[in-house]
Write a protein that holds these residues in place. Structure first.
Motif, short mmCIF file in Angstrom:
data_model
loop_
_atom_site.label_atom_id
_atom_site.label_comp_id
_atom_site.label_asym_id
_atom_site.label_seq_id
_atom_site.Cartn_x
_atom_site.Cartn_y
_atom_site.Cartn_z
N GLY A 1 4.39 12.41 23.98
CA GLY A 1 4.03 12.93 25.29
C GLY A 1 2.58 12.70 25.64
N THR A 2 1.79 12.22 24.67
CA THR A 2 0.40 11.90 24.98
C THR A 2 0.31 10.43 25.40
N LEU A 3 -0.73 10.11 26.14
CA LEU A 3 -0.91 8.74 26.59
C LEU A 3 -1.06 7.78 25.41
N GLY A 4 -1.87 8.16 24.43
CA GLY A 4 -2.09 7.29 23.27
C GLY A 4 -0.83 7.02 22.49
N ARG A 5 -0.03 8.04 22.28
CA ARG A 5 1.24 7.85 21.57
C ARG A 5 2.17 6.95 22.38
N GLY A 6 2.15 7.11 23.69
CA GLY A 6 2.95 6.24 24.56
C GLY A 6 2.55 4.78 24.41
N VAL A 7 1.24 4.52 24.33
CA VAL A 7 0.76 3.14 24.14
C VAL A 7 1.22 2.61 22.78
N ALA A 8 1.06 3.42 21.73
CA ALA A 8 1.48 2.99 20.40
C ALA A 8 2.97 2.69 20.37
N ASP A 9 3.76 3.55 20.99
CA ASP A 9 5.22 3.34 21.02
C ASP A 9 5.59 2.09 21.81
N LEU A 10 4.94 1.87 22.94
CA LEU A 10 5.21 0.67 23.75
C LEU A 10 4.88 -0.59 22.97
N ALA B 1 5.58 -3.14 47.86
CA ALA B 1 5.79 -1.70 47.67
C ALA B 1 4.91 -1.17 46.54
N HIS B 2 4.76 -1.93 45.46
CA HIS B 2 3.91 -1.50 44.35
C HIS B 2 2.43 -1.53 44.74
N TYR B 3 2.05 -2.50 45.55
CA TYR B 3 0.69 -2.53 46.10
C TYR B 3 0.41 -1.24 46.89
N ARG B 4 1.36 -0.86 47.73
CA ARG B 4 1.19 0.36 48.55
C ARG B 4 1.09 1.60 47.66
N ARG B 5 1.88 1.65 46.60
CA ARG B 5 1.79 2.78 45.67
C ARG B 5 0.40 2.86 45.07
N GLY B 6 -0.13 1.70 44.71
CA GLY B 6 -1.48 1.67 44.15
C GLY B 6 -2.52 2.18 45.13
N ARG B 7 -2.34 1.87 46.40
CA ARG B 7 -3.28 2.35 47.43
C ARG B 7 -3.20 3.86 47.60
N ARG B 8 -2.02 4.44 47.37
CA ARG B 8 -1.82 5.88 47.58
C ARG B 8 -2.11 6.71 46.33
N THR B 9 -2.49 6.06 45.25
CA THR B 9 -2.74 6.75 43.98
C THR B 9 -4.24 6.77 43.72
N LEU B 10 -4.73 7.85 43.14
CA LEU B 10 -6.16 7.91 42.79
C LEU B 10 -6.50 6.76 41.83
N PRO B 11 -7.71 6.22 41.91
CA PRO B 11 -8.09 5.06 41.10
C PRO B 11 -8.00 5.30 39.58
N VAL B 12 -7.42 4.31 38.90
CA VAL B 12 -7.30 4.36 37.43
C VAL B 12 -7.94 3.13 36.78
N LEU B 13 -8.58 2.30 37.57
CA LEU B 13 -9.14 1.04 37.07
C LEU B 13 -10.08 1.25 35.88
N ARG B 14 -10.92 2.23 35.93
CA ARG B 14 -11.93 2.44 34.89
C ARG B 14 -11.45 3.35 33.76
N TRP B 15 -10.21 3.75 33.77
CA TRP B 15 -9.70 4.62 32.72
C TRP B 15 -9.70 3.91 31.39
N SER B 16 -10.04 4.65 30.33
CA SER B 16 -10.07 4.04 29.00
C SER B 16 -9.15 4.81 28.05
N LEU B 17 -8.49 4.06 27.22
CA LEU B 17 -7.59 4.66 26.24
C LEU B 17 -8.36 5.54 25.28
N GLN B 18 -9.52 5.10 24.89
CA GLN B 18 -10.33 5.87 23.96
C GLN B 18 -10.63 7.27 24.51
N ALA B 19 -10.91 7.37 25.79
CA ALA B 19 -11.26 8.66 26.39
C ALA B 19 -10.04 9.53 26.68
N LEU B 20 -8.87 8.92 26.89
CA LEU B 20 -7.71 9.67 27.38
C LEU B 20 -6.52 9.70 26.43
#
Length: 171
Positions: free
Chosen positions: A56-65, A132-151
């Motif tokens: 359920g954590t982001l990091g575990r999700g990345v490891a599982d993927l 449609a995915h472009y529009r979703r990106g426009r309607r979502t708060l920015p995640v470009l600078r998000w880092s796995l190490q921090a989150l």
């Protein structure tokens, strides 16, 4: 990743070739460039740390993927992988394009993003979905600078709620 034998039978020859080209751009060009630029800086230790995080954590999700796709953690590319998990995109050629369309809408104008979106010219059948995915990106708060190490230890559903992920999909 879909291998050619796993591609949907409904795809014609051109569509299968387009998807192979997209997959090749990622696996034979982009990933080797990141390996060459950044090396394997303690990736095994970092991957083991991610695997030890609670489900359920982001990091575990990345490891599982990564594990499902038999991939390794790549320094400076793991932030791309976190977006796959955060935004619910798999690692198929189609989902790579959808992710890039989302990220372009979310403010990513990098050469990597634009280059991958140029490959969308090969897949006109996906253009309505990419829009449609472009529009979703426009309607979502920015995640470009998000880092796995921090989150990595943050709850995935809480992060999705924080960026307005589900609201962006309903519109």
């Amino acid at each position: 990743m879909l291998l050619s034998s796993q591609q949907p039978a409904s795809l014609n020859r051109y569509q299968r070739l387009a998807r192979k080209t997209i997959e090749h751009a990622r696996t034979s060009v982009l990933i080797p460039v990141f390996w060459r630029l950044y090396g394997a800086q303690h990736v095994q230790n970092r991957l083991a740390t991610l695997q030890s995080l609670p489900p359920g954590t982001l990091g575990r999700g990345v490891a599982d993927l990564l594990g499902r796709h038999h991939l390794q953690l790549i320094p400076h590319y793991e932030n791309h992988d976190l977006k796959h998990v955060l935004l619910g995109y798999d690692m198929t050629p189609e989902d790579e394009l959808k992710l890039k369309a989302f990220m372009f809408g979310n403010g990513d104008c990098s050469i990597t993003c634009l280059g991958f979106l140029a490959l969308a010219l090969l897949t006109p059948e996906l253009w309505p979905e990419l829009r449609a995915h472009y529009r979703r990106g426009r309607r979502t708060l920015p995640v470009l600078r998000w880092s796995l190490q921090a989150l990595a230890d943050r709850n995935l559903e809480a992060l999705r709620a924080e960026i307005g992920f589900y609201e962006a999909q309903r519109v």
